[in-house]
Design an enzyme around this catalytic site. Structure first.
Site, mmCIF file in Angstrom:
data_model
loop_
_atom_site.group_PDB
_atom_site.id
_atom_site.type_symbol
_atom_site.label_atom_id
_atom_site.label_comp_id
_atom_site.label_asym_id
_atom_site.label_seq_id
_atom_site.Cartn_x
_atom_site.Cartn_y
_atom_site.Cartn_z
ATOM 1 C CB SER A 7 -0.943 -0.060 1.196
ATOM 2 O OG SER A 7 -2.049 0.723 0.919
ATOM 3 C CE LYS B 34 -0.010 5.335 -1.863
ATOM 4 N NZ LYS B 34 -1.030 4.744 -2.649
ATOM 5 C CD1 TRP C 153 -8.188 3.427 -1.786
ATOM 6 C CD2 TRP C 153 -9.818 4.492 -2.872
ATOM 7 N NE1 TRP C 153 -8.111 4.749 -1.425
ATOM 8 C CE2 TRP C 153 -9.115 5.434 -2.086
ATOM 9 C CE3 TRP C 153 -10.893 4.936 -3.649
ATOM 10 C CZ2 TRP C 153 -9.440 6.787 -2.043
ATOM 11 C CZ3 TRP C 153 -11.217 6.292 -3.604
ATOM 12 C CH2 TRP C 153 -10.493 7.190 -2.809
ATOM 13 C CG HIS D 161 -5.741 -2.401 0.528
ATOM 14 N ND1 HIS D 161 -5.023 -2.011 -0.577
ATOM 15 C CD2 HIS D 161 -5.211 -1.731 1.583
ATOM 16 C CE1 HIS D 161 -4.094 -1.141 -0.218
ATOM 17 N NE2 HIS D 161 -4.185 -0.952 1.103
#
Ligand code: GTR
Length: 730
Positions: A254, A258, A345, A395
């Site tokens: 998540s 990044k 998302w 997720h």
């Protein structure tokens, strides 16, 4: 290559203006309809900012890669200043009895300080017990080190009160260790406590920022801070015993996905990069504006990206880069992108497409990335050099994800071993005959085979030097075979050149050539003037007794004098200069110095810049250390002559002397009386002293010297007889 979404109708764009642009977003209200994605044109990874096509690795690495990194730093993640932060390590624990005895566990505090400000990050490391250095997953955690396992000895992270073992579902520590991998983790709050208000507790004050507002528009924020943390963790792993620093995998889930991507893009020490459900600002394409958007992410998390990124809210079309180019910055290292079906998302399709478009850069290196624009079915990973899966579920990081990561790492990072088979094995920077030559490995050198592509193999020599050679240049051996090979009796070629014949006669058909330093297995038999040998390729042959010596006895001689070194170097006189050459076939400057020591039973580092750190420093008494040749005009008189004589005052025969302004660019061996031997155009003797007939025109750049003779392993100088690559060590 222009890429459009499937939808381009003007009417629909009008519709979108109301539905997507106008409404404040959250997970429920976001657009998830592919048909409502406005048309977009992705920037081309392989077209540079001047519109030129990038069609080879050289242009990619020298031009385009830097350009892309700059744009990501300037417009998206922000830069962190070069602040001269001091780092020290406190080993809080180092134990060999973790996980029921199958692993070691260490806990290390990384202490950062600058101008009286101090910050600490606590790293937890499990390594499987192994005689060899192991690859490591470096994966930061969300809730504190103590939540990763129920292990009662884990020291809780400073900013977390979460219970022990709270996130074991995400951290299958035993599975990782059983698969032969280490795990290193740090609570991400240690670098930036993940709230805008907690700026001052973060590492940012170390960079001279006391307040959010102090950071310039292109200044790095939390994601850059976490990426910085990943690189500092890597700094430590490079020093940690038991860790194979050439196989550290940077991974994150998540927001930390990044950060892991940004770290992996910038820091090429990471051997592999994994993004798990990293979504917007991670693997997903921003221009798709589906699920989480630039507007949403920068509103909810104003402390993640640099302020320049705000310009692209509802304005993604003007982004100079998109996230496929971030993924491309990982090339040619293996990259894995993972998505979850219900994690809409994060835009799984955008994550996949990004990995697909990044694949063309892998193609430049001759690797297959993702081959099809069609997403694979759920729970069906595809694993080219770019790997991807979408699994069922939400997720999260699951056991399934870890299984895939481990399998992908097994595929790309498993080290095989072998021995070089050619008299001089030409090692190139990438798998292509037009690629720059970096090194030559002599016959019989044990190597690690770390990658392969077509008929090329990427090998690491004991120096270590890592580069590509042809498959026929290496004979693969498993660990056992290699152990036996290293323990076997060998002969070393001490003549400049020799020949391996098929029969004990120089009239018989030739098998191959050999050169000084090559190693051959000794069969123990002799016939006439010949030794019967086994080539690393397995063939039997015969070499002239005068050309070889017993390797063990030769290596045991040790401790060469300056005269021995100079004699070995002088033996190369007249050999042409050859960039990357490290044999009598041709040498570059550091190839000559390496061979002068090698032929005396001593291993020096391969490159001049590394040799400049070996041995002990020798004072170079100089008035000024900078005499670039373009200024030589003003120094040609007595002043310059006196200066150069003074500079040689403390030198002894056999010292390495280095040339260069800021960087070492040349090396030679001092032979006394202001003269030295070096490979420059050809191996020759030159003088440092202006006015002498053999004066070397770049002598003014001589600023540094090292004494190798009398130094040992502490100084980076290892006897061949003490090297486990050449002789078994007990
Ligand atoms: C979400 C955020 C995502 C993702 C995620 C996470 O709230 O919108 O971009 O990073 O957090 O880090 O768990």
């Amino acid at each position: 290559m222009l890429k459009f979404s499937g939808f381009a109708a003007a009417a629909a764009i009008f519709f979108l203006a109301g539905s997507v642009y106008g409404i404040a977003q959250n997970h429920e209200e976001a657009n998830y309809d592919e048909d409502k994605i406005p048309p977009y044109i992705l920037p081309e990874a392989l077209t540079d900012n001047d519109g030129r096509t990038v069609s080879n690795v050289k242009d990619w690495e020298n031009r385009r890669r830097g350009e892309l990194l700059d744009m990501f730093a300037e417009e998206i993640y922000g830069r962190l200043p070069d602040a001269g932060i001091d780092v020290s390590y406190n080993i809080m624990e180092d134990r060999a009895d973790a996980l029921g005895g199958k692993a070691t566990r260490s806990q290390v505090e990384l202490v950062f300080s600058n101008g009286g400000i101090e910050r600490k990050a606590l790293m937890l490391i499990y390594l499987p017990k192994s005689e060899k250095e192991v690859p490591v997953f470096l994966h930061f955690n969300f809730q504190g080190n103590q939540t990763v396992s129920v292990d009662p000895d884990i020291i809780p992270s400073q900013y977390s009160k979460r219970p022990r073992g709270n996130q074991t579902n995400r951290w299958p520590v035993e599975k990782i260790v059983d698969a032969g991998y280490g795990l290193a983790t740090i609570h991400y709050y240690d670098f930036y406590l993940d709230r805008k208000e907690n700026f001052t507790e973060s590492i940012m004050p170390l960079f001279g920022y006391n307040d959010f507002q102090d950071v310039p528009d292109n200044g790095g924020m939390a994601i850059s801070a976490w990426a910085w943390g990943y690189s500092r963790a890597m700094d430590y792993l490079e020093t940690a015993s038991g860790v194979d620093a050439s196989r550290v995998i940077v991974a994150g889930h998540s927001r930390l996905g990044k950060a892991a991507l940004w770290a992996g893009a910038q820091d090429t020490r990471f051997a592999m990069v994994i993004s798990n459900d990293s979504g917007c600002g991670g693997a997903a394409l921003s221009m798709r504006r589906i699920g989480e958007t630039v507007n949403e992410i920068t509103k909810v998390f104003p402390h993640w990206f640099c302020r320049n990124f705000l310009k692209y809210r509802w304005n993604e079309d003007s982004l100079p880069v998109d996230q496929h180019e971030l993924l491309a910055l990982v090339a040619p290292r293996p990259l894995y992108v993972a998505s979850a079906e219900e994690d809409r998302w994060a835009d799984p399709r955008g994550e996949f497409l990004s990995a697909f478009y990044a694949s063309e850069v892998y193609g430049l290196y001759g690797y297959e990335g993702l081959q099809s624009e069609e997403m694979p079915a759920v729970n069906s990973p595809v694993t080219g050099r770019v790997g991807y899966h979408i699994r069922t579920g939400i997720h999260d990081v699951t056991d399934y994800d870890w299984d895939c990561f481990i399998r992908f790492a097994d595929k790309w990072l498993t080290v095989k071993t072998g021995v070089t088979t050619l008299s001089a094995n030409y090692m190139r920077e990438y798998p292509d005959f037009t690629a720059e030559l970096g090194n030559q490995a002599l016959m019989g050198t044990p190597v690690e085979i770390i990658d392969s592509k077509g008929y090329w193999k990427k090998v690491r020599t004991p120096e270590p030097y890592t580069a590509w050679c042809v498959d026929l240049g290496v004979r693969e051996m498993d660990e056992n075979e290699l152990g036996k090979y290293i323990a076997s009796e060998k002969l070393i070629c001490t003549a400049d050149y020799g020949t391996v014949y098929s029969k004990p006669s120089s009239e018989s058909p030739k098998i191959c050539d050999i050169v000084a330093g090559d190693l051959l297995l000794d069969s123990g038999k002799t016939e006439k003037r010949f030794h019967k040998v086994l080539l690393p390729s397995g063939e039997t042959g015969y070499v002239n007794k005068n050309d070889v010596e017993n390797f063990g006895r030769w290596a045991a001689r040790g401790n060469p004098s300056a005269d021995n070194i100079i004699a070995a170097a002088e033996n190369f006189i007249g050999v042409p200069y050859f960039w990357g050459g490290t044999s009598i076939k041709g040498v570059d400057c550091s190839g000559l110095t390496r061979m002068a020591w090698f032929m005396n039973g001593i291993l020096l580092p391969r490159n001049a810049s590394r040799q400049a750190l070996a041995g002990f420093p020798v004072e170079v008494d100089a008035d000024t250390l900078h005499f670039p040749p373009e200024d030589a005009g003003s120094f040609t008189g007595d002043l310059f002559r006196e200066e150069m004589i003074r500079r040689t005052r403390f030198l002894q025969k056999g010292d390495l002397i280095f040339f260069g302004d800021r960087h070492v660019s040349h090396v030679g061996i001092y032979i006394g009386d202001g003269r030295f031997i070096h490979a420059s155009k050809v191996v020759r003797i030159s003088s440092l002293i202006p006015g002498e007939p053999d004066y070397y025109e770049l002598s003014g750049r001589f600023t540094k010297a090292r004494r190798i003779i009398g130094s040992g392993p502490e100084e980076g100088v290892v006897k061949i007889s003490d090297s486990p690559a050449y002789f078994p060590q007990d």
